[in-house]
Design an enzyme around this catalytic site. Structure first.
Site, PDB file in Angstrom:
ATOM      1  N   TYR A   1       4.440  12.528  -5.042  1.00 51.22           N
ATOM      2  CA  TYR A   1       5.006  11.339  -4.775  1.00 51.22           C
ATOM      3  C   TYR A   1       5.334  11.408  -3.386  1.00 51.22           C
ATOM      4  CZ  TYR A   1       8.925   8.098  -4.036  1.00 51.22           C
ATOM      5  OH  TYR A   1       9.890   7.171  -3.827  1.00 51.22           O
TER       6      TYR A   1
ATOM      7  N   GLU B   1       5.355   3.435   0.345  1.00 51.65           N
ATOM      8  CA  GLU B   1       5.318   4.549  -0.445  1.00 51.65           C
ATOM      9  C   GLU B   1       3.888   4.600  -1.205  1.00 51.65           C
ATOM     10  OE1 GLU B   1       8.483   4.430  -3.941  1.00 51.65           O
ATOM     11  OE2 GLU B   1       6.884   3.597  -4.751  1.00 51.65           O
TER      12      GLU B   1
END
Lengths: 361, 291
Positions: free
Chosen positions: A100, A183
């Site tokens: 992530y 992101e």
């Protein structure tokens, strides 16, 4: 404004971050003609401006021979009430591991905040609960074009060789694209290398023009109409229309309506220098909401001219009742103009709000 | 008072624009009323040699600094030029930089604020009404007639809501030491914590009113950082998530920064939180009489 996945991936690709091979299609027939641009294992991803589309059936796994039929079905579906107009059709990745990576703005540090986790593919909130030790954070120095290598080493840990360059590339994207959020979740390791399997970029509304974005898709049609007049506008669903000057005062007016048991229909901040024409447009805009049966106008400021505001309210000529609280220069003249036409002008925001709630009932 | 007093010479960047010109007039009217120095110089590139309300205009900040003793600057330039103005003033060594301009891209603000920090300067704003110390100095656009001198500091993310609260305080006989509008953007220079630190050093200030709103957690950070008696008000109980409520910084994101959790955290820290603006004077009074 939030970019769609395919737009965000285009940005990443241009910045040297690998993304899965894919095509954007607007119909099932278009997919049929482009199918050989992708591999055998395929993912169909509906490009809708809504969160949680996976759970809502907007992301489907397919194979070459089923993809067109499945796309046809997906185009006919609605995802959380939104029609599917575009599907990103991608090669399915053979996942070895998921990371992530995200960059946001840390208000307290007044600087970009980079988050990296050894565990990807789940929501960051879930991750924070289940694997708090897997998340590492770093605050960047806004005056530097690149992240210093030590910071990347601290963030990536053992994965530094694999993902280090991508962290810095995403930081560049974040800065150059005026992003509030950039992101990649998940950042996927495959035998062919590392890929951004999903991408989310939110561009600062104050920088849209210099980023070449001329329509803010995040705004509804009415919100865009309001923006043209320089108003900040949000719809809330109640029956008491609200017009104020200044975001804080307008929010406080909404809160007061809630406090006394009413329901606000909207938030409208007319901004600075409320002259008669702007006030007229604001009143008409709020009055055009079908649910609104009374409007509260709460304007305060040393330089707001009350007679101008009064003229604007009168010129709007709307059928609903308008209850006014004005403080500023030429207060007496404003009061005279309004009372001549039968409008009520009260002295405090508590009073106007209580009165409006009475009328709304 | 904090950040400046009667003796502070003020520079206005964007002096020849409509806003700059108008507010130089009001700031100097206030300075005249209280016997302060007020705005002593203006800056607009290319307009050096002109005058605005009798104030000389220069092409650069450094030129103005050569002729005048300047302690603070107020910026009225358009959004695209504001970060540059902040850096120009920081580079020239002006200690307090008030940026009124709104709609500055947040990446520009981050750079300018970081630049000012390196130079050791304090930025107030952007997207703020500035500050006013009653009887001493006004830097910005606050309507001076609502203010009265006293011992309560006010720190606010808002403009007009600040005036509303100041008006309520004044009517209730509660004077203010300094009222600071820190701005409605997600990234601002001086935060609640920074201003509270100044108030803690200020013998005039005995209590502080915090006027916050949804988005972020700078109010709680401030409340944790100080020993000063506080009263708070948080706007935006009715703000839906993911919608910007006028201010770029007033947004509840990812379930964070909503009014209820902010109020709960402030209450837990022992800070009385007003449920509406008109309740604030009574809560301040209770701080002083301890009842």
């Amino acid at each position: 404004m939030k970019l769609r996945e395919y737009e965000a991936k285009k940005v990443l690709k241009e910045s040297g971050i690998p993304v899965p091979a894919g095509v954007l299609v607007r119909s099932a027939d278009e997919l049929a003609s482009r199918l050989n641009e992708i591999g055998d294992a395929i993912v169909l991803k509906a490009q809708v401006d809504v969160g949680g589309r996976g759970k809502a059936g907007g992301i489907l796994a397919a194979e070459k021979h089923t993809a067109v039929a499945m796309a046809r079905e997906l185009f006919e579906k609605q995802i959380k009430g939104l029609p599917v107009r575009e599907i990103l059709v991608e090669q399915k990745l053979a996942i070895v591991h998921e990371y992530y990576l995200s960059i946001t703005i840390d208000r307290a540090a007044k600087a970009p905040l980079i988050l990296f986790s050894d565990v990807g593919g789940v929501e960051i909130e879930t991750m924070a609960k289940e694997h708090p030790d897997a998340i590492r954070k770093a605050v960047a120095m806004p005056l530097m074009r690149d992240l210093p290598p030590f910071m990347i080493r601290e963030l990536a840990g053992k994965a530094v060789k694999e993902v280090g360059p991508i962290i810095n590339k995403l930081y560049r994207v974040f800065c150059e694209k005026d992003a509030l959020l950039a992101e990649i979740n998940p950042l996927v390791v495959t035998s062919q290398g590392v890929f951004a399997a999903d991408a989310k970029i939110i561009v600062d509304d104050n920088a849209l023009a210099r980023q070449g974005i001329f329509v803010n898709r995040d705004l509804s049609e009415r919100e865009r109409e309001a923006e043209k007049h320089g108003f900040s506008y949000v719809e809330l669903g109640g029956n008491i229309g609200v017009i104020g000057n200044g975001a804080g005062l307008t929010m406080a007016t909404l809160d007061l309506i809630g406090y006394y048991g009413g329901n606000a229909a909207n938030f409208l901040d007319v901004g600075g220098g409320a002259e008669s024409e702007r006030v007229m447009h604001a009143v008409r805009l709020v009055a055009s909401l079908p649910s609104v049966n009374v409007i509260v106008v709460n304007l305060l400021g040393g330089i707001t001219k009350c007679d101008e505001v009064a003229r604007g309210i009168i010129a709007a000529g709307i059928p609903q009742k308008v209850i006014v609280r004005l403080a500023g220069t030429n207060e007496a003249e404003g009061r005279r103009l309004l009372s001549e036409k039968g409008y009520e002008m009260l002295d405090t925001m508590d009073l106007v709000v209580k009165k409006a709630i009475g009328v709304a009932r | 008072m904090i950040y400046g007093d009667k003796k502070t010479g003020i520079l206005v960047q964007g002096a020849t624009g409509k806003q700059g010109e108008f507010h130089i007039g009001l700031m100097n009217a206030y300075a005249q009323q209280v016997g302060g120095r007020g705005v002593v110089a203006g800056v607009t590139p290319g307009k050096g040699g002109q005058q605005v309300h009798g104030v000389p205009v220069y092409n650069t900040v450094k030129e103005a600094m050569r002729d005048h003793d300047i302690g603070a600057a107020v910026i009225f330039v358009p959004a695209g030029a504001a970060a540059d103005s902040i850096m120009e003033e920081a580079d020239a060594g002006i200690g307090t930089i008030v940026c009124i301009t709104e709609h500055i891209p947040v990446h520009d603000t981050m750079k300018a604020v970081a630049y000012a920090r390196v130079e050791g300067c304090s930025v107030i704003g952007p997207n703020c009404p500035g500050l006013l110390s009653p009887g001493e100095v006004k830097m910005g656009i606050m309507p001076a007639q609502l203010f009265s001198r006293g011992k309560v500091g006010v720190i606010s993310r808002s403009g007009t809501l600040t005036y509303e609260v100041v008006d309520e305080l004044t009517r209730a006989g509660i004077g203010q030491s300094t009222v600071v509008g820190i701005g409605g953007d997600p990234v601002i220079g001086q935060t609640f914590t920074d201003v509270l630190e100044r108030f803690a050093q200020d013998p005039q200030t005995k209590a502080v009113v915090l006027i916050g709103e949804v988005g972020g957690n700078l109010e709680e950070e401030g409340a944790t950082s100080t020993d000063l008696p506080l009263v708070a008000y948080i706007a935006g109980r009715s703000a839906p998530p993911d919608k910007r409520m006028g201010h770029a910084g007033a947004i509840v994101e990812g379930g964070e920064g909503d009014a209820c959790s902010k109020i709960a955290r402030l209450t837990k820290l022992g800070v009385p939180v007003a449920s509406r603006p008109s309740e604030i004077p009574e809560l301040v009074r209770q701080l002083f009489c301890g009842c």
